[in-house]
Design an enzyme around this catalytic site. Structure first.
Site, mmCIF file in Angstrom:
data_model
loop_
_atom_site.group_PDB
_atom_site.id
_atom_site.type_symbol
_atom_site.label_atom_id
_atom_site.label_comp_id
_atom_site.label_asym_id
_atom_site.label_seq_id
_atom_site.Cartn_x
_atom_site.Cartn_y
_atom_site.Cartn_z
ATOM 1 N N ARG A 130 62.893 -73.121 -16.087
ATOM 2 C CA ARG A 130 63.813 -74.068 -15.161
ATOM 3 C C ARG A 130 64.447 -75.107 -15.961
ATOM 4 O O ARG A 130 63.526 -75.763 -16.451
ATOM 5 C CB ARG A 130 63.119 -74.382 -13.991
ATOM 6 C CG ARG A 130 64.193 -74.929 -12.837
ATOM 7 C CD ARG A 130 63.287 -74.967 -11.446
ATOM 8 N NE ARG A 130 62.272 -75.708 -11.570
ATOM 9 C CZ ARG A 130 61.955 -76.811 -10.750
ATOM 10 N NH1 ARG A 130 62.977 -77.073 -9.752
ATOM 11 N NH2 ARG A 130 60.923 -77.421 -10.835
ATOM 12 N N SER A 194 52.976 -75.835 -18.442
ATOM 13 C CA SER A 194 51.587 -75.745 -17.313
ATOM 14 C C SER A 194 50.835 -74.690 -18.114
ATOM 15 O O SER A 194 50.353 -73.718 -17.717
ATOM 16 C CB SER A 194 52.191 -75.444 -16.221
ATOM 17 O OG SER A 194 53.187 -76.101 -15.524
ATOM 18 N N ASP A 247 51.648 -80.403 -14.240
ATOM 19 C CA ASP A 247 52.128 -80.350 -12.757
ATOM 20 C C ASP A 247 51.568 -81.653 -12.020
ATOM 21 O O ASP A 247 52.098 -82.241 -10.965
ATOM 22 C CB ASP A 247 52.074 -79.169 -12.065
ATOM 23 C CG ASP A 247 50.651 -78.337 -12.131
ATOM 24 O OD1 ASP A 247 49.850 -78.997 -12.906
ATOM 25 O OD2 ASP A 247 50.531 -77.448 -11.654
#
Length: 521
Positions: A130, A194, A247
């Protein structure tokens, strides 16, 4: 007439009467039995085993579920153990052996909501990549545009340089569309990566291992930021990666932009982890500067709490079976008792246990022997099913019936549904209590009078009772002098990464003339 004759005559007269009465009673009993048998056959199954209508009162079922219950004294003990493990992770002399690693993230500054500028945020944590353009407008206002790019299987398992070239091509395409390519402005990038990394600086982190289906060569033990920046420079893109985060940090930072009292970031989803603000004088592993602010966000990696067997006193045989069948046996002990990846599996194992002891699906045990059904397969009871079952109120159990039918149980009775819901509630309540104990340790450790906890993750977002159960337990465990608030964080991996990048060099970034915007309140 002699007495004995009279007696005989009387007996002769009475005997037929007695026989008639006896025959009548026998006939009545037979007819009554037939009627009752017919009633039992005709009566719906859910009305036949009434002693199961309140499963929490059934001693045999409760014996199975008692192992899941955690007492208040055990919660206090868990908190003391976690604090000990955290201190071991923060100490330079015990860090290497510690199971709760307490990694410094090198993020020292927290947003105040006054930050202004445009930042690029990137989020890679699976098959999707993203890219976001985050426009900080001050007064806690944010506007953003974003696009999701797929990562092909060939890229996920190919050469590492090819992976980062692909990411830079996606970034180039996005910036071209948003009219911010080659504008003379070098845009800062906050990168949410992540995967397990050893952080060596805010913009320096070495990959320790690939997960989530990635196996790109030439990346493990290398500086991820350096590899990515080389690909960006090769493509001639006017952007610089100034921060790499996970995150939990993104969750804290995104929440702090709207609420500066935020001091903790918590993930309760497929996995679980937490970060919090710690004073530098308590971080023995700190290798950065001691300039103001004398604080740093610590990534606890608390999912590994208990890997040294210190939580064995609350583990059940179901936890042990889940661990043995996992991809990482002996690791992430705390996480396996809380997170969404494992919660549904624990419920499935308990259901099978009750079925084998003939405490569930009574009278239909042979019917449910199809080992192709999800009930008999690992992972067949999804954690989303736990949430669905617990949304049922009253006695209809429409959601629970649908879930049981999905896993191969046709025509479940009222009692089957009630017992399965009881199992789900006990498993999720234990998870909420353990999360509450961990959060309470962090809140008490920070010690500020007012603390906000930023939370994200599918388990917290979608489970109907998790938040309530967790907060109820925290009310008992948090010091009474501290007021805490739990807030759902909004897009930590995107907005949070942008916050970190904006604060990395203490600079507001110039906005170009035009771009397409999507407003997010």
């Amino acid at each position: 007439m002699p007495f004995n004759v009279i007696q005989i005559l009387e007996d002769d007269l009475i005997s037929p009467i007695i026989k008639k009465v006896a025959y009548g009673l026998a006939t009545t009993c037979i007819l009554g039995g037939a009627v009752y048998a017919g009633y039992r056959v005709a009566t719906p199954a859910q009305q036949q085993t009434r002693h199961y209508r309140q499963p929490e009162l059934n001693d045999q079922i409760e014996t199975v579920l008692d192992s899941l219950k955690i007492t208040d004294d055990q919660l206090i003990q868990i908190m003391h153990l976690l604090e000990d493990e955290m201190n071991a992770g923060l100490s330079s002399s015990t860090h290497d052996q510690a199971v709760v690693k307490m990694f410094p993230t090198y993020v020292k500054n927290i947003p105040t909501g006054t930050e202004v500028g445009q930042i690029l945020a990137l989020d890679l944590g699976g098959t999707n990549f993203r890219v976001l353009l985050v426009d900080l407008r001050g007064n806690s206002r944010i506007e953003l545009t974003s696009k999701i790019f797929l990562i092909p299987q060939s890229i996920m398992m190919g050469d590492g340089k090819q992976l980062f070239r692909h990411l830079s091509e996606c970034l180039h395409e996005f910036m071209l569309k948003e009219l911010i390519l080659n504008t003379g402005v070098c845009y800062p990038i906050g990168f949410t990566f992540s995967f397990p990394c050893s952080q060596e600086g805010l913009a320096s982190a070495r990959l320790t291992s690939w997960t989530k289906g990635f196996s790109c060569s030439g990346v493990v033990n290398e500086d991820v930021v350096k590899l990515f920046q080389n690909a960006i420079d090769e493509k001639g893109i006017n952007a610089k990666c100034v921060a790499l985060i996970n995150d939990t940090v993104g969750t804290l930072m995104a929440c702090a932009y709207k609420d500066p009292a935020t001091a903790i970031g918590l993930i309760l989803g497929t996995g679980t982890n937490a970060c919090y603000i710690e004073q530098l004088d308590k971080v023995g592993t700190w290798k950065g500067d001691y300039d103001e602010p004398k604080q740093v966000i610590i990534n606890t990696e608390w999912g590994a709490f208990g890997d040294n067997h210190r939580l064995d006193f609350i583990r059940t045989r179901y936890d042990e079976e889940v661990d043995l069948s996992s991809t990482n046996p002996g690791r992430q002990t705390f996480e396996k008792m809380i997170s969404g990846l494992y919660m549904g599996e624990i419920v499935r194992l308990i259901i099978l246990d009750l079925l084998q002891h003939e405490l569930l699906f009574l009278g239909h045990r042979d019917t449910y022997g199809d080992y192709k059904t999800p009930l008999y397969n690992r992972g067949g009871f999804y954690t989303k099913f736990v949430s669905t079952v617990e949304t049922d109120e009253g006695i209809k159990f429409s959601n629970t019936r649908r879930v049981l039918e999905d896993i191969g149980i046709q025509n479940p009775t009222f009692d089957d549904c009630a017992i399965v819901q009881h199992i789900c509630r006990q498993v999720s309540k234990r998870a909420a209590k353990l999360a509450a104990a961990g959060l309470s340790v962090l809140i008490n450790r920070i010690g500020r009078p007012n603390i906000t906890v930023g939370v994200d993750g599918s388990l917290y977002r979608y489970h109907p009772r998790f938040k309530t159960n967790m907060e109820r337990c925290m009310d008992m465990l948090v010091n009474k002098s501290i007021q805490f608030k739990i807030a759902l964080s909004d897009d930590g991996s995107g907005k949070g990464a942008a916050m970190v990048a904006c604060l990395a060099e203490g600079t507001s970034w110039k906005k170009p003339a035009t771009h397409h915007e999507e407003t997010v309140n």
